[in-house]
Design an enzyme around this catalytic site. Structure first.
Site, PDB file in Angstrom:
ATOM      1  N   ARG A   1      29.225  78.304 -27.287  1.00 19.54           N
ATOM      2  CA  ARG A   1      29.862  78.799 -28.514  1.00 19.54           C
ATOM      3  C   ARG A   1      31.158  79.555 -28.246  1.00 19.54           C
ATOM      4  O   ARG A   1      32.153  79.376 -28.922  1.00 19.54           O
ATOM      5  CB  ARG A   1      28.890  79.719 -29.269  1.00 19.54           C
TER       6      ARG A   1
ATOM      7  N   LYS B   1      21.063  70.164 -11.652  1.00 15.46           N
ATOM      8  CA  LYS B   1      20.731  69.075 -10.716  1.00 15.46           C
ATOM      9  C   LYS B   1      21.482  67.788 -11.002  1.00 15.46           C
ATOM     10  O   LYS B   1      21.433  66.860 -10.207  1.00 15.46           O
ATOM     11  CB  LYS B   1      19.241  68.732 -10.863  1.00 15.46           C
TER      12      LYS B   1
ATOM     13  N   ALA C   1      13.875  76.280  -7.015  1.00 15.55           N
ATOM     14  CA  ALA C   1      14.521  77.529  -7.451  1.00 15.55           C
ATOM     15  C   ALA C   1      15.083  78.302  -6.258  1.00 15.55           C
ATOM     16  O   ALA C   1      15.837  77.754  -5.469  1.00 15.55           O
ATOM     17  CB  ALA C   1      13.555  78.384  -8.271  1.00 15.55           C
TER      18      ALA C   1
ATOM     19  N   ASP D   1      11.767  64.945 -13.170  1.00 12.71           N
ATOM     20  CA  ASP D   1      12.439  66.115 -12.620  1.00 12.71           C
ATOM     21  C   ASP D   1      12.096  66.259 -11.125  1.00 12.71           C
ATOM     22  O   ASP D   1      12.972  66.522 -10.290  1.00 12.71           O
ATOM     23  CB  ASP D   1      11.980  67.344 -13.415  1.00 12.71           C
TER      24      ASP D   1
ATOM     25  N   LYS E   1      14.521  65.993  -7.581  1.00 19.42           N
ATOM     26  CA  LYS E   1      14.538  66.926  -6.451  1.00 19.42           C
ATOM     27  C   LYS E   1      14.313  66.178  -5.137  1.00 19.42           C
ATOM     28  O   LYS E   1      14.983  66.444  -4.134  1.00 19.42           O
ATOM     29  CB  LYS E   1      13.454  67.991  -6.631  1.00 19.42           C
TER      30      LYS E   1
ATOM     31  N   GLY F   1      11.310  79.762 -12.742  1.00 15.45           N
ATOM     32  CA  GLY F   1      11.442  81.065 -13.405  1.00 15.45           C
ATOM     33  C   GLY F   1      12.857  81.573 -13.285  1.00 15.45           C
ATOM     34  O   GLY F   1      13.521  81.347 -12.263  1.00 15.45           O
TER      35      GLY F   1
END
Ligand code: ADP
Ligand code: ASP
Ligand code: MG
Length: 815
Positions: free
Chosen positions: A508, A580, A612, A679, A683, A798
């Protein structure tokens, strides 16, 4: 005895003149009567020059004359007692009337010789030295105004006259002997030739006047009082982190000032050096600070160089042609021609093939130099033994200076590494054979970035500043900002790193602040001061700002930013990302990104693409670069799937586990987005590519967790219905595992360049058997870790750990 010189800013205002008086009173109280040399009030020499040039063009100088008068009169009114003011006004008025007559002459004749110009500007020093002597007289009655033009003798090179040191020293000594009971206030900058015409010593020349007096009198010190704390490691207007140098040798000070450190005029060092008189640069506005001592020996410091200086505007002339090869005397002819015509050559480089000579001159001299060369070498040009000289403009010189450089190898490597990493193209290089100085010519628009980057590189005990442009303010972006804020002090004190967030954008709004956005209020600032977001503009602003040690951080999960990575690398900006997409699209793109980053000497860090913040990408890279061979990689890299199978036991159905995982926010809105394994596949793909394999997404064998009916259900609701229907399928799996005393795991494998992901049952002996919560785990079986694999395990999702991983990548940029 000492000689004290006060520069323009030290006599430029009532406040600074009061400072000057304090300094004199202190010395006086200690029984000292230094010789005080004074510059014109700040801005006055420029103003006088402008007035003379205007008069020549027929433009009126009256307003400027008034300005000059009020500038001096204002000081009289404030610093001289009313009863003593009249004679001071009268003498100033006499000076100003003489000046007016002179300028009127110039205006009438429309002619301004260098000689007249010198006479015009000499009034700046006359007025200020007279004025200061009268202010001082109120405290030191023996004060006397001295016109140094009577004592310093020069040739007739008006504007930049050469001093006859012997003659001048004699006159100075004689004068001082006759006036040893006086407290002398001497004009800086001005002198005279043999026929008594006023000459000047070149801009900044009052420093030189002080040194001439200091040398003539074998003074104890020459103090140059100015508006900074001494000679700094770089021009403080360009490099905020510049800091004062305690000691410099005459040579170092000369080199630094010759290459642009305006704080002292280069010729000043010569008389001081010859008589071994130390020069001390001090700050009128901070008199207790020790300043910089310029003396015979260069002091030992922990840094290999003393400073970095620069000349803003320089032009370069290139000469090339076969006529120069092996022709003794060619450069002799060239440079003596330039010397005869008073063209100062700042720097010279010649290629070893002798096919070309490049030299730098001040822009005002460039065209004249070119024309002179064309006349002198007309025959060679006609015979095509020489190409026509080419002028290149809008260039700057950057020089690193220091005597210790001589004993330290790798200095030029360090310089060029800092420039190269920041995408700064070097046009020409020169190193003095004394090895006190390495100079490079670069484009003017790169100067500020170059100075700051080189300063960071050499003064490593100082903080290095990373300039960050950060995209995405979701969970990861905002957590990163919080972590950066919390760690700021620690990084500064322990890692010598300062991270400045220069730009922030989400979908935005976007916000920029060249000084760094304050991280405890970025939300409000973005909301209140942000502009409408525009990714193209965000990136082009980042490129235009041209800051050193610049990093683009992509904390989004969208494709759009990844399309810009290539051109970001091409502008010598590093990329740190948890996104990714760039690495898991085509192999060609994967490879091109790396090649481009490497070519431009910048970093591409994406540790958080896999697991992560867990050190997985880095571990793999370290294994590979240290020569280990990867035999097999096994991994569980989906926190969601881990969670689901870890909780699929006892009486709970698979349906219930997926439902509760969704309720806890562990899955995507459509849990199939996790359970399809795409996903995870991405990886594994990135790991395989980093492991050296040319592999595309389609080549990964992706085993299904869900039966076909679940996968093809048209809505999430219908998916859950199908999942209920598949109960017996999953229960059978659970039973089988229980019977064999095994655990159900969805495991990715890479072996012999093949990558597959599939459901497996693993026994107690397997390192993946004991996995809890949503942990990720990866085991590397390699030539070195053959018997017992290297295992990395821990929370692999996380925002806290992901932002932490991005943070770590950031700190590693340029390490
Ligand atoms: P003065 O009027 O006292 O002679 P100048 O303006 O000639 O003062 O020189 C002082 C200025 O030189 C400082 O204010 C600073 O901006 C500039 N400068 C440029 N390079 C340096 C440097 N390396 N160290 C200190 N000052 C520098
Ligand atoms: N006033 C002269 C100048 O501005 C000399 C000096 O300040 O040193 O160049
Ligand atoms: Mg000066």
């Amino acid at each position: 005895m000492k000689v004290l010189k006060f520069g323009g800013t030290s006599v430029g205002s009532v406040e600074s003149i009061n400072g000057l008086l304090e300094i004199l009173k202190q010395q006086y109280a200690q029984g000292e009567k230094p010789i005080v040399v004074l510059s014109a009030m700040s801005g006055v020499t420029n103003l006088l020059t402008q007035m003379a040039e205007d008069a020549e063009k027929g433009i009126s100088f009256n307003a400027a004359l008034k300005e000059l008068e009020s500038k001096h009169f204002a000081v009289v009114k404030q610093l001289i007692q009313i009863k003593n003011q009249n004679p001071v006004f009268t003498q100033l008025k006499i000076f100003l009337n003489e000046l007016e007559d002179l300028l009127q002459g110039v205006l009438n004749l429309r002619e301004l010789s260098l000689q007249s110009k010198d006479l015009v500007v000499s009034y700046g020093e006359r007025c200020s030295a007279f004025l200061i002597s009268k202010i001082a007289e109120q405290y030191f009655p023996e004060s006397l105004f001295v016109e140094a033009s009577l004592l310093i003798k020069t040739d007739s090179n008006f504007g930049n006259a050469r001093v006859d040191l012997q003659k001048s020293e004699l006159l100075i000594r004689q004068f001082i002997q006759e006036h040893n009971h006086h407290f002398l206030f001497v004009t800086g900058f001005i002198a005279s030739n043999d026929s008594g015409r006023v000459t000047t010593l070149g801009r900044g020349g009052s420093d030189y006047t002080a040194a001439i007096f200091g040398a003539a009198l074998q003074a104890e010190a020459i103090e140059i009082w100015t508006d900074v704390d001494g000679m700094l490691t770089a021009d403080p207007r360009m490099v905020k982190k510049a800091f004062p140098l305690p000691i410099l040798s005459y040579t170092e000070a000369m080199e630094l000032s010759y290459f642009g450190a305006k704080v002292i005029y280069p010729p000043t060092m010569i008389p001081a050096f010859m008589k071994k008189v130390p020069i001390i640069i001090k700050n009128t506005f901070n008199p207790s600070f020790p300043g910089t001592v310029i003396q015979y020996d260069s002091g030992k410091t922990k840094f290999p160089i003393k400073g970095i200086s620069s000349i803003n505007a320089i032009s370069v002339i290139n000469l090339s042609g076969s006529g120069m090869i092996g022709k003794a005397g060619f450069s002799g002819r060239l440079f003596s021609l330039l010397a005869r015509k008073q063209i100062n050559v700042v720097l010279i480089t010649q290629s070893s093939s002798e096919h070309s000579i490049t030299f730098a001159v001040h822009p005002a001299d460039a065209l004249r130099a070119k024309l002179l060369i064309e006349t002198e070498f007309e025959l060679e040009l006609l015979a095509k033994k020489l190409e026509a000289p080419v002028i290149e403009e809008e260039l700057s010189v950057l020089a690193i200076v220091g005597e210790n450089m001589k004993q330290t190898p790798g200095m030029s490597g360090k310089l060029f590494h800092a420039l190269g990493r920041n995408g700064i193209n070097v046009r020409a290089i020169a190193q003095g054979s004394s090895e006190y100085n390495i100079s490079v010519i670069i484009s003017h628009e790169d100067l500020s970035k170059a100075l700051n980057a080189v300063h960071d590189a050499f003064f490593t005990a100082l903080k290095k500043t990373l300039h960050v442009f950060s995209l995405g303010t979701g969970n990861i972006g905002s957590t990163l900002f919080r972590q950066l804020l919390e760690q700021q002090d620690f990084l500064r004190d322990h890692n010598d790193i300062q991270i400045k967030i220069i730009g922030i954008s989400n979908s935005r709004q976007m916000l920029f602040n060249g000084e760094g956005i304050t991280l405890d209020s970025w939300q409000e600032e973005l909301a209140n001061k942000g502009e409408p977001a525009n990714l193209e503009q965000f990136i082009s602003r980042m490129q235009k700002l041209n800051l050193p040690n610049c990093v683009f951080v992509d904390n989004t999960a969208s494709t759009e930013p990844t399309k810009h990575y290539l051109k970001i690398f091409e502008s010598n900006i590093s990329v740190v990302t948890c996104n990714k997409i760039a690495n898991s699209s085509s192999y060609e793109q994967y490879k091109r990104l790396r090649d481009t980053a490497r070519k431009h000497g910048v970093d591409f860090y994406y540790e958080t693409n896999v697991g992560a913040g867990l050190p997985i990408v880095r571990t793999l890279k370290d294994l590979m670069t240290s020569g280990d061979r990867i035999i097999r990689i096994e991994a569980i890299l989906s926190g969601t799937i881990s969670y689901i199978f870890n909780n699929f036991n006892g009486d709970t159905s698979f349906y219930d586990v997926v439902k509760s995982a969704q309720a806890l926010g562990y899955t995507e809105p459509d849990p199939r987005d996790d359970l399809r394994g795409t996903d995870f596949m991405r990886k594994m793909l990135i790991l395989a590519r980093d492991g050296g394999h040319t592999i595309e997404a389609e080549e990964v064998k992706l085993g299904a967790i869900l039966p076909e009916a679940c996968l093809s259900a048209p809505s999430v609701e219908e998916f859950y219905q199908e999942l209920k229907n598949a109960d017996s399928y999953f229960n059978n799996l659970k039973e089988k595992a229980k019977l064999e005393n095994k655990a159900i795991r969805y495991i990715g494998k890479m072996e012999d360049g093949q990558v597959s992901i599939a459901l497996e049952l693993v026994g107690e002996e397997h390192p993946f058997y004991n996995l809890s919560g949503s942990d990720n785990i990866i085991s590397f079986t390699t030539e070195r870790y053959k018997d017992r694999p290297l295992v990395v395990k821990g929370p692999g999702a996380g925002s806290e750990v992901t932002a932490g991983g991005v943070f770590a990548d950031l700190v590693n940029v340029g390490a």
